[in-house]
Write a protein that holds these residues in place. Structure first.
Motif, PDB file in Angstrom:
ATOM      1  N   ARG A 154      -6.927  49.100 -16.819  1.00 21.61           N
ATOM      2  CA  ARG A 154      -6.128  49.539 -15.672  1.00 21.61           C
ATOM      3  C   ARG A 154      -6.832  49.320 -14.336  1.00 21.61           C
ATOM      4  NH1 ARG A 154      -1.126  52.467 -17.174  1.00 21.61           N
ATOM      5  NH2 ARG A 154      -1.261  52.230 -19.429  1.00 21.61           N
ATOM      6  N   LEU A 155      -8.168  49.245 -14.370  1.00 18.74           N
ATOM      7  CA  LEU A 155      -8.885  49.177 -13.092  1.00 18.74           C
ATOM      8  C   LEU A 155      -9.017  47.738 -12.602  1.00 18.74           C
ATOM      9  CD1 LEU A 155     -11.686  51.758 -13.908  1.00 18.74           C
ATOM     10  CD2 LEU A 155      -9.792  52.076 -12.347  1.00 18.74           C
ATOM     11  N   ARG A 156      -9.178  47.602 -11.266  1.00 16.14           N
ATOM     12  CA  ARG A 156      -9.397  46.256 -10.712  1.00 16.14           C
ATOM     13  C   ARG A 156     -10.792  45.789 -11.098  1.00 16.14           C
ATOM     14  NH1 ARG A 156      -9.173  46.856  -4.447  1.00 16.14           N
ATOM     15  NH2 ARG A 156     -10.874  48.156  -5.122  1.00 16.14           N
ATOM     16  N   ASP A 158     -13.656  47.496  -9.231  1.00 18.96           N
ATOM     17  CA  ASP A 158     -13.992  48.900  -9.435  1.00 18.96           C
ATOM     18  C   ASP A 158     -14.880  49.039 -10.668  1.00 18.96           C
ATOM     19  OD1 ASP A 158     -12.280  49.419  -7.332  1.00 18.96           O
ATOM     20  OD2 ASP A 158     -10.547  49.717  -8.642  1.00 18.96           O
ATOM     21  N   VAL A 218     -16.050  56.416 -11.902  1.00 23.45           N
ATOM     22  CA  VAL A 218     -15.526  55.151 -11.374  1.00 23.45           C
ATOM     23  C   VAL A 218     -15.992  55.028  -9.927  1.00 23.45           C
ATOM     24  CG1 VAL A 218     -13.454  53.809 -10.842  1.00 23.45           C
ATOM     25  CG2 VAL A 218     -13.487  55.290 -12.853  1.00 23.45           C
ATOM     26  N   ILE A 233     -15.312  53.161  -6.441  1.00 27.10           N
ATOM     27  CA  ILE A 233     -14.317  52.346  -5.724  1.00 27.10           C
ATOM     28  C   ILE A 233     -14.947  51.921  -4.402  1.00 27.10           C
ATOM     29  CG2 ILE A 233     -11.952  52.232  -4.899  1.00 27.10           C
ATOM     30  CD1 ILE A 233     -11.488  54.878  -6.454  1.00 27.10           C
ATOM     31  N   ASP A 257      -6.264  55.942  -1.185  1.00 23.29           N
ATOM     32  CA  ASP A 257      -6.422  54.877  -2.190  1.00 23.29           C
ATOM     33  C   ASP A 257      -7.155  55.401  -3.429  1.00 23.29           C
ATOM     34  OD1 ASP A 257      -5.210  53.371  -0.339  1.00 23.29           O
ATOM     35  OD2 ASP A 257      -6.994  52.243   0.280  1.00 23.29           O
ATOM     36  N   VAL A 278      -6.061  55.195  -7.505  1.00 26.18           N
ATOM     37  CA  VAL A 278      -6.880  54.800  -8.668  1.00 26.18           C
ATOM     38  C   VAL A 278      -6.911  55.946  -9.684  1.00 26.18           C
ATOM     39  CG1 VAL A 278      -9.134  53.994  -9.427  1.00 26.18           C
ATOM     40  CG2 VAL A 278      -8.261  53.289  -7.197  1.00 26.18           C
ATOM     41  N   THR A 279      -7.011  57.179  -9.180  1.00 27.15           N
ATOM     42  CA  THR A 279      -7.015  58.340 -10.089  1.00 27.15           C
ATOM     43  C   THR A 279      -5.720  58.356 -10.899  1.00 27.15           C
ATOM     44  OG1 THR A 279      -8.263  59.539  -8.432  1.00 27.15           O
ATOM     45  CG2 THR A 279      -7.284  60.839 -10.183  1.00 27.15           C
ATOM     46  N   LYS A 293      -4.014  55.885 -11.785  1.00 29.39           N
ATOM     47  CA  LYS A 293      -4.078  54.858 -12.845  1.00 29.39           C
ATOM     48  C   LYS A 293      -4.792  55.423 -14.079  1.00 29.39           C
ATOM     49  CE  LYS A 293      -4.575  50.747  -9.967  1.00 29.39           C
ATOM     50  NZ  LYS A 293      -5.487  49.640  -9.713  1.00 29.39           N
TER      51      LYS A 293
END
Ligand SMILES: Nc1nc2c(ncn2[C@@H]2O[C@H](COP(=O)(O)O[C@H]3[C@@H](O)[C@H](n4cnc5c(=O)[nH]c(N)nc54)O[C@@H]3COP(=O)(O)O)[C@@H](O)[C@H]2O)c(=O)[nH]1
Length: 839
Positions: free
Chosen positions: A479-481, A484, A496, A498, A506, A510-511, A513
């Protein structure tokens, strides 16, 4: 109060030997020390085990008192032996004052290694009456020691010489093979500069090499390294840039290439004479062929036209191409698109200029697998000076690279999930912090903790727990880019990073996700597991300027997310620091309060509306400090809930309420029932029902005089488990009510299944029933629904005659509130009963 010390605490002075008397005086301290303190009698029965010991063994505090130590804590295969050892000490009246390390078995089956210091305890007449033991849990130390030894062993049994070089080119660490390679003891080599060892390398040369390493991340070089006798040993060194604990190093793996050099020289000669030899004497050809065939490196001879003319058996072994397949083919059959055209242009330029080229190349085997190789390419010129052949000597570096990679993985990645570990995460964080500070950028750290993971481990076993962690890591990664960084900090904690955050919002995206990632249940070995997350967010630079501070503040925010009911996230705020300190202060004071019995119960009457009589009372705990100050439960119950203190505290409350009620029943108030609040952690204890049963037996209160108040939200955490426990409690003969009804999210279908007898309408609804039409409607609906389900209704927070009238009209069964009486201490409550006051 604290049942775990009762045996010792209640023992009369005369019955106790001197050592235990001293121990009795020291109980307040023993209860809070981090060392395990254990006292067993001559039969091995546990007289005292402090909270640290109970927690380590995974039992509720006090649960092991009176149990057989060997049965609960020693593994079956050692049980008989240790039991006999104790019997011998008792029988022979031997002196014992010794240090021993042995394992204990925890409730979940895991073993912990404890370092014990044991002393015998004697009666006044010198007879052994027991053993007093103090122990320290050294499992982690032992595991760390083993891991270190294994790492040390792997490094020191490696055939390659390993060097950690600092930025100044000094040797910081070497393995045994490095000392052998250079023929010097390790102590002599540590701190030496590489320039003192390598021929032709000066300070400037080292600096250039270091800079190259910073830019490209690695180097492969050959050089002559002087050994103890000053003899130059040809060495190939592969270096990788490594950052460890915030310091940059060159991790150099070096190997003695004398043999290879010899072989290359031989082959060079072979190559030079090869063409000639083909035409010359038979025996010369035979000799050359033999050297060619027996070389361990692959050798390829390519004609000036660019086609392979011969290969040796080692070439076939390395590449998978037989001689027949390779002959007359172009060497491009091995080519890999790893290198661009620029790389080959530079290579051919150097061959043109110097006649040879040495370097690392990626090629492809016949089965398609790519592999790194060290390639030495030499141009062969004929007597006319023209190049008529090229000889390539190839050395397969797959194994070397693999072991380097393994070493890297072990040091910086979590073995279970494959995610970066805490040390790599901190490293990347420190690196990103430098960049963010230079570029004036924002960053965020998400500190993620799995909710109730222990429950999954306990119910499905550790193998399933591990599998779940692996699956969660996989879902996070997907799920993460790419930018990250997710890592596993350890246990059920992830983090994580970021980078380059535009706005705090933002981090919330992410949270989200991460929450989405765990929304679908996990299928693990035939089980379906649901998990939720609690996430704490800290921002750079607002919440901390270094890695430690950012992780600490994110961790604090995560704890707050848990306190807010789990399955949510919180941003760090400065107030959390103050609150955390305040909580810690209360926690420490609570520990002493428990030992000093600083708690009292007040009782608030509940009045039956049909008769106006006091029919029951709710027990409400207060903390009376030594200076007389009365602390309300709203301040300390949540802290006790978060720590294990709610166990012994809840036990004391239940006992005290039952004892007091028994006195009132015996004084003639046989119709009374006491309602005791049960907190979440208490209710979720595995042996909660047995604890209640034990209290009823110990205090002699008939179960029909006891009611437990359990909040609506608590019952909904694990519905099936709640139904099971409540049914068992009902079977004991006591009754249960749902507290704070209306504030949680009960499902009506569940409500029907819970074996409860009453709903207590939360006071927040009652307060406004006469002024707020919504609240009036809610209360009416609750009463009517409860009656339809055959449940009684208790309205709490009744403060005015208007409240009372309204509730009477609804035919509510009981009321509780300041209108009739505030909570009273036991003496005042007795007076109230005697007065016969009614509504
Ligand atoms: N696990 C345990 N929780 C406990 C225990 N004792 C108390 N508690 C919980 O603490 C919360 C606060 O309790 P307390 O300050 O004692 O307040 C209680 C009453 O004094 C108050 N009350 C009663 N009538 C009125 C009223 O007319 N007006 C008004 N403003 N307040 C009133 O309500 C509290 C009782 O609430 P409840 O338990 O929901 O019936 C509270 O959540 C307690 O549960 C304990 O021993 N164990």
């Amino acid at each position: 109060m604290a049942s775990h010390v009762n045996l010792l605490r209640d023992a009369s002075e005369e019955n106790l030997p001197a050592t235990l008397k001293n121990m009795q005086q020291a109980l307040p301290i023993l209860d809070i020390v981090k060392t395990i303190i254990l006292a067993i009698d001559r039969k091995g029965r546990i007289i005292y085990l402090n909270p640290t010991g109970h927690q380590l063994l995974g039992h509720e505090i006090g649960a092991l008192i009176g149990r057989d130590w060997f049965d609960v804590a020693i593994s079956p295969n050692r049980r008989q032996q240790t039991r006999e050892a104790l019997a011998r000490i008792v029988r022979d009246n031997t002196e014992l004052n010794h240090y021993v390390e042995h394992d204990v078995v925890c409730a979940d089956g895991r073993m912990r290694l404890i370092a014990w210091h044991n002393t015998v305890v004697r009666e006044a007449d010198g007879e052994v009456c027991g053993v007093f033991c103090s122990g320290a849990d050294i499992t982690d130390q032992r595991d760390a020691r083993i891991a270190l030894r294994m790492a040390d062993l792997s490094i020191n049994s490696a055939r390659e010489a390993i060097f950690w070089l600092t930025e100044e080119g000094r040797i910081h660490f070497i393995n045994a093979a490095a000392a052998v390679l250079l023929g010097r003891p390790r102590g002599q080599l540590v701190d030496m500069r590489l320039s003192e060892l390598e021929e032709g390398l000066d300070e400037a040369g080292w600096q250039a090499r270091w800079e190259r390493l910073q830019q490209s991340g690695s180097w492969t070089l050959e050089g002559l390294w002087r050994n103890a006798r000053g003899v130059g040993v040809p060495v190939e060194s592969n270096a990788a840039h490594i950052r460890f604990e915030g310091v940059d190093y060159a991790l150099v793996v070096a190997r003695d290439i004398r043999q290879r050099r010899d072989a290359e020289e031989k082959l060079h000669t072979v190559a030079q004479t090869f063409h000639q030899a083909m035409m010359d004497a038979e025996d010369h050809v035979a000799l050359t062929r033999k050297a060619f065939a027996s070389a361990i490196e692959g050798v390829v001879v390519v004609g000036a036209d660019g086609y392979i003319e011969s290969v040796n058996p080692a070439f076939t072994e390395i590449t998978g191409y037989s001689a027949e397949e390779a002959l007359d083919s172009s060497p491009a059959l091995l080519h890999h698109d790893h290198h661009g055209q620029g790389f080959f242009n530079a290579m051919w330029e150097e061959i043109e200029r110097t006649g040879s080229w040495v370097g690392e190349v990626w090629n492809r085997r016949r089965d398609g697998e790519s592999f790194p190789q060290r390639l030495a390419l030499t141009a062969i010129r004929g007597s006319d000076g023209e190049i008529n052949h090229y000889v390539a000597v190839i050395h397969d570096m797959t194994e070397l690279r693999r072991s380097e990679q393994e070493l890297h993985m072990q040091t910086f990645y979590d073995a279970l999930t494959g995610l970066p570990n805490r040390s790599l995460f901190k490293d990347r964080l420190a690196h990103s912090l430098r960049q963010a500070s230079r570029m004036n950028e924002q960053m965020a750290i998400l500190f993620v903790n799995l909710d109730l993971f222990k429950k999954i481990n306990d119910s499905l076993g550790h193998a399933c727990g591990d599998e779940l962690l692996r699956l969660i890591a996989g879902r996070f990664k997907s799920r993460l880019r790419d930018g990250d960084t997710a890592c596993r900090l350890g246990g059920d904690e992830f983090a994580v990073l970021i980078e380059n955050l535009e706005q705090a919002q933002d981090a919330v995206m992410v949270t989200q996700k991460l929450f989405d990632a765990v929304e679908q249940p996990f299928q693990i070995r035939g089980h379906e597991a649901h998990i939720t997350l609690s996430v704490g967010i800290s921002l750079y630079p607002a919440d901390g300027e270094d890695a430690e501070a950012l992780l600490r503040t994110a961790d604090m925010a995560m704890t707050r997310a848990k306190q807010a009911g789990r399955n949510n996230f919180q941003f760090y705020t400065a107030a959390m620091d103050t609150q955390a300190l305040e909580r810690l202060r209360i926690e420490n004071q609570l520990r002493h309060a428990l030992v000093n019995e600083e708690f009292v119960l007040h009782y608030q009457p509940k009045v039956e509306l049909s008769s106006g009589r006091v029919v029951s009372m709710e027990a409400l705990v207060r903390w009376q400090k030594p200076d007389g100050a009365m602390v309300p439960p709203g301040v300390f119950i949540p802290v006790a809930e978060e720590t294990a203190l709610i166990g012994p505290m809840g036990d004391w409350i239940l006992r005290a309420a039952c004892l007091q009620t028994r006195q009132w029943v015996e004084s003639g108030y046989d119709h009374l029932r006491v309602a005791v609040n049960i907190s979440a952690r208490q209710f979720q204890q595995r042996d909660f029902v047995q604890q209640v049963q034990a209290v009823l037996e110990d205090t002699g209160l008939n179960p029909r005089h006891l009611e437990l108040e359990i909040t609506e939200s608590l019952m909904m955490v694990d519905v099936e488990q709640a139904i099971e426990s409540l049914s068992q409690l009902k079977a004991l003969g006591l009754c249960m009510s749902v507290d704070d009804f209306g504030t949680g999210y009960s499902s009506l279908s569940y409500l029907k299944r819970f074996p409860i007898h009453a709903l207590k309408i939360d006071q927040s609804f009652v307060r406004e029933i006469t002024t707020d039409a919504d609240d009036a409607a809610i209360v009416s609906a609750i009463v009517s629904m409860a009656h339809n389900l055959n449940l009684e209704v208790v309205a709490e927070g009744v403060e005015t005659a208007e409240h009372l009238e309204f509730l009477k009209k609804l035919q509510c069964e009981e009321i509780q509130g300041y209108y009739f009486s505030k909570p009273l201490d036991a003496k005042a409550f007795t007076e109230l009963l005697k007065s016969g006051r009614s509504l």
